[in-house]
Design a protein around this motif. Sequence first.
Motif, PDB file in Angstrom:
ATOM      1  N   GLU A  96      15.974  53.053  63.165  1.00 61.20           N
ATOM      2  CA  GLU A  96      17.423  53.042  62.946  1.00 61.20           C
ATOM      3  C   GLU A  96      18.089  51.739  63.399  1.00 61.20           C
ATOM      4  OE1 GLU A  96      18.915  56.624  64.853  1.00 61.20           O
ATOM      5  OE2 GLU A  96      18.937  57.635  62.921  1.00 61.20           O
ATOM      6  N   ASN A  97      17.362  50.906  64.130  1.00 60.64           N
ATOM      7  CA  ASN A  97      17.940  49.658  64.628  1.00 60.64           C
ATOM      8  C   ASN A  97      18.064  48.618  63.519  1.00 60.64           C
ATOM      9  OD1 ASN A  97      18.174  50.684  67.181  1.00 60.64           O
ATOM     10  ND2 ASN A  97      16.341  49.690  67.981  1.00 60.64           N
ATOM     11  N   GLU A  98      18.799  47.558  63.835  1.00 60.06           N
ATOM     12  CA  GLU A  98      18.938  46.440  62.911  1.00 60.06           C
ATOM     13  C   GLU A  98      17.628  45.664  62.828  1.00 60.06           C
ATOM     14  OE1 GLU A  98      22.207  43.964  64.084  1.00 60.06           O
ATOM     15  OE2 GLU A  98      23.597  45.646  64.143  1.00 60.06           O
ATOM     16  N   VAL A  99      17.514  44.872  61.780  1.00 58.39           N
ATOM     17  CA  VAL A  99      16.334  44.032  61.597  1.00 58.39           C
ATOM     18  C   VAL A  99      16.285  42.988  62.703  1.00 58.39           C
ATOM     19  CG1 VAL A  99      15.238  42.328  60.077  1.00 58.39           C
ATOM     20  CG2 VAL A  99      16.269  44.397  59.109  1.00 58.39           C
ATOM     21  N   ASP A 100      15.095  42.781  63.244  1.00 57.73           N
ATOM     22  CA  ASP A 100      14.856  41.795  64.295  1.00 57.73           C
ATOM     23  C   ASP A 100      14.368  40.506  63.633  1.00 57.73           C
ATOM     24  OD1 ASP A 100      13.851  40.222  66.355  1.00 57.73           O
ATOM     25  OD2 ASP A 100      12.909  41.907  67.395  1.00 57.73           O
ATOM     26  N   GLU A 101      15.233  39.516  63.587  1.00 49.94           N
ATOM     27  CA  GLU A 101      14.916  38.266  62.894  1.00 49.94           C
ATOM     28  C   GLU A 101      13.650  37.607  63.446  1.00 49.94           C
ATOM     29  OE1 GLU A 101      17.042  34.017  61.894  1.00 49.94           O
ATOM     30  OE2 GLU A 101      18.318  35.774  62.233  1.00 49.94           O
ATOM     31  N   ALA A 102      13.468  37.653  64.749  1.00 48.59           N
ATOM     32  CA  ALA A 102      12.264  37.066  65.349  1.00 48.59           C
ATOM     33  C   ALA A 102      11.003  37.798  64.887  1.00 48.59           C
ATOM     34  CB  ALA A 102      12.370  37.103  66.875  1.00 48.59           C
ATOM     35  N   ALA A 103      11.081  39.104  64.752  1.00 49.11           N
ATOM     36  CA  ALA A 103       9.931  39.882  64.279  1.00 49.11           C
ATOM     37  C   ALA A 103       9.595  39.527  62.834  1.00 49.11           C
ATOM     38  CB  ALA A 103      10.208  41.377  64.415  1.00 49.11           C
ATOM     39  N   VAL A 104      10.620  39.312  62.017  1.00 53.90           N
ATOM     40  CA  VAL A 104      10.400  38.930  60.621  1.00 53.90           C
ATOM     41  C   VAL A 104       9.721  37.574  60.559  1.00 53.90           C
ATOM     42  CG1 VAL A 104      11.517  38.339  58.423  1.00 53.90           C
ATOM     43  CG2 VAL A 104      12.327  40.302  59.756  1.00 53.90           C
ATOM     44  N   LYS A 105      10.241  36.610  61.310  1.00 58.21           N
ATOM     45  CA  LYS A 105       9.643  35.266  61.324  1.00 58.21           C
ATOM     46  C   LYS A 105       8.199  35.319  61.805  1.00 58.21           C
ATOM     47  CE  LYS A 105      13.923  32.681  61.824  1.00 58.21           C
ATOM     48  NZ  LYS A 105      14.761  31.834  62.670  1.00 58.21           N
ATOM     49  N   SER A 106       7.947  36.097  62.841  1.00 52.03           N
ATOM     50  CA  SER A 106       6.594  36.231  63.372  1.00 52.03           C
ATOM     51  C   SER A 106       5.651  36.837  62.334  1.00 52.03           C
ATOM     52  CB  SER A 106       6.618  37.099  64.634  1.00 52.03           C
ATOM     53  OG  SER A 106       5.318  37.358  65.078  1.00 52.03           O
ATOM     54  N   LEU A 107       6.118  37.861  61.645  1.00 57.23           N
ATOM     55  CA  LEU A 107       5.289  38.511  60.633  1.00 57.23           C
ATOM     56  C   LEU A 107       4.985  37.554  59.482  1.00 57.23           C
ATOM     57  CD1 LEU A 107       4.039  41.310  59.792  1.00 57.23           C
ATOM     58  CD2 LEU A 107       6.021  41.501  58.304  1.00 57.23           C
ATOM     59  N   VAL A 108       5.979  36.825  59.025  1.00 52.02           N
ATOM     60  CA  VAL A 108       5.776  35.867  57.937  1.00 52.02           C
ATOM     61  C   VAL A 108       4.778  34.795  58.363  1.00 52.02           C
ATOM     62  CG1 VAL A 108       6.902  34.054  56.566  1.00 52.02           C
ATOM     63  CG2 VAL A 108       7.995  36.292  56.840  1.00 52.02           C
ATOM     64  N   GLU A 109       4.898  34.337  59.601  1.00 54.91           N
ATOM     65  CA  GLU A 109       3.965  33.334  60.117  1.00 54.91           C
ATOM     66  C   GLU A 109       2.543  33.878  60.171  1.00 54.91           C
ATOM     67  OE1 GLU A 109       3.333  31.294  64.387  1.00 54.91           O
ATOM     68  OE2 GLU A 109       5.316  30.956  63.502  1.00 54.91           O
ATOM     69  N   ARG A 110       2.380  35.102  60.680  1.00 53.57           N
ATOM     70  CA  ARG A 110       1.059  35.737  60.742  1.00 53.57           C
ATOM     71  C   ARG A 110       0.478  35.911  59.347  1.00 53.57           C
ATOM     72  NH1 ARG A 110       2.047  41.124  63.160  1.00 53.57           N
ATOM     73  NH2 ARG A 110      -0.087  41.519  62.537  1.00 53.57           N
ATOM     74  N   PHE A 111       1.313  36.371  58.423  1.00 53.11           N
ATOM     75  CA  PHE A 111       0.857  36.586  57.054  1.00 53.11           C
ATOM     76  C   PHE A 111       0.437  35.276  56.406  1.00 53.11           C
ATOM     77  CE2 PHE A 111       1.377  37.382  52.495  1.00 53.11           C
ATOM     78  CZ  PHE A 111       0.578  38.507  52.372  1.00 53.11           C
ATOM     79  N   SER A 112       1.204  34.216  56.640  1.00 50.02           N
ATOM     80  CA  SER A 112       0.877  32.901  56.078  1.00 50.02           C
ATOM     81  C   SER A 112      -0.461  32.398  56.590  1.00 50.02           C
ATOM     82  CB  SER A 112       1.960  31.887  56.402  1.00 50.02           C
ATOM     83  OG  SER A 112       3.159  32.246  55.768  1.00 50.02           O
ATOM     84  N   LYS A 113      -0.718  32.581  57.873  1.00 47.38           N
ATOM     85  CA  LYS A 113      -1.995  32.153  58.448  1.00 47.38           C
ATOM     86  C   LYS A 113      -3.152  32.918  57.829  1.00 47.38           C
ATOM     87  CE  LYS A 113      -0.237  30.599  62.894  1.00 47.38           C
ATOM     88  NZ  LYS A 113      -0.168  30.868  64.340  1.00 47.38           N
TER      89      LYS A 113
END
Length: 121
Positions: A96-113
Amino acid sequence: TELNHLDVWLTPILFQKIEGVILTGSETGQDVDEHALKEARLFLNELYKKTIQLFGNTIDNKIPLITGSGANLEVYTKYADYLIIGTALKKNKYWENEVDEAAVKSLVERFSKIKNHVNAE
């Protein structure tokens, strides 16, 4: 309890005209069990081979495997074709919380690697 076994759900899918199989974790945000992902991937690969044997290349029956919870990219990218990620990207991983921008950036970085590693092989 028999509905908890993957084969009950996977066996009849050739005749269900489904567009994908979504496996989820035991609850919102929980990772999908790796054994279940592997089992489903093997089943779908075999189903595709059987479909080609039965019908030839006249139909496209490549059914995608999709994860529906958690964010275990290292495991998911081994087996899944697509990922649905939501709760893992929320503040404190609470749906129910708002999107965590840091979590999104971290996930995109992990996915890119991971993607770059797979493409390099």
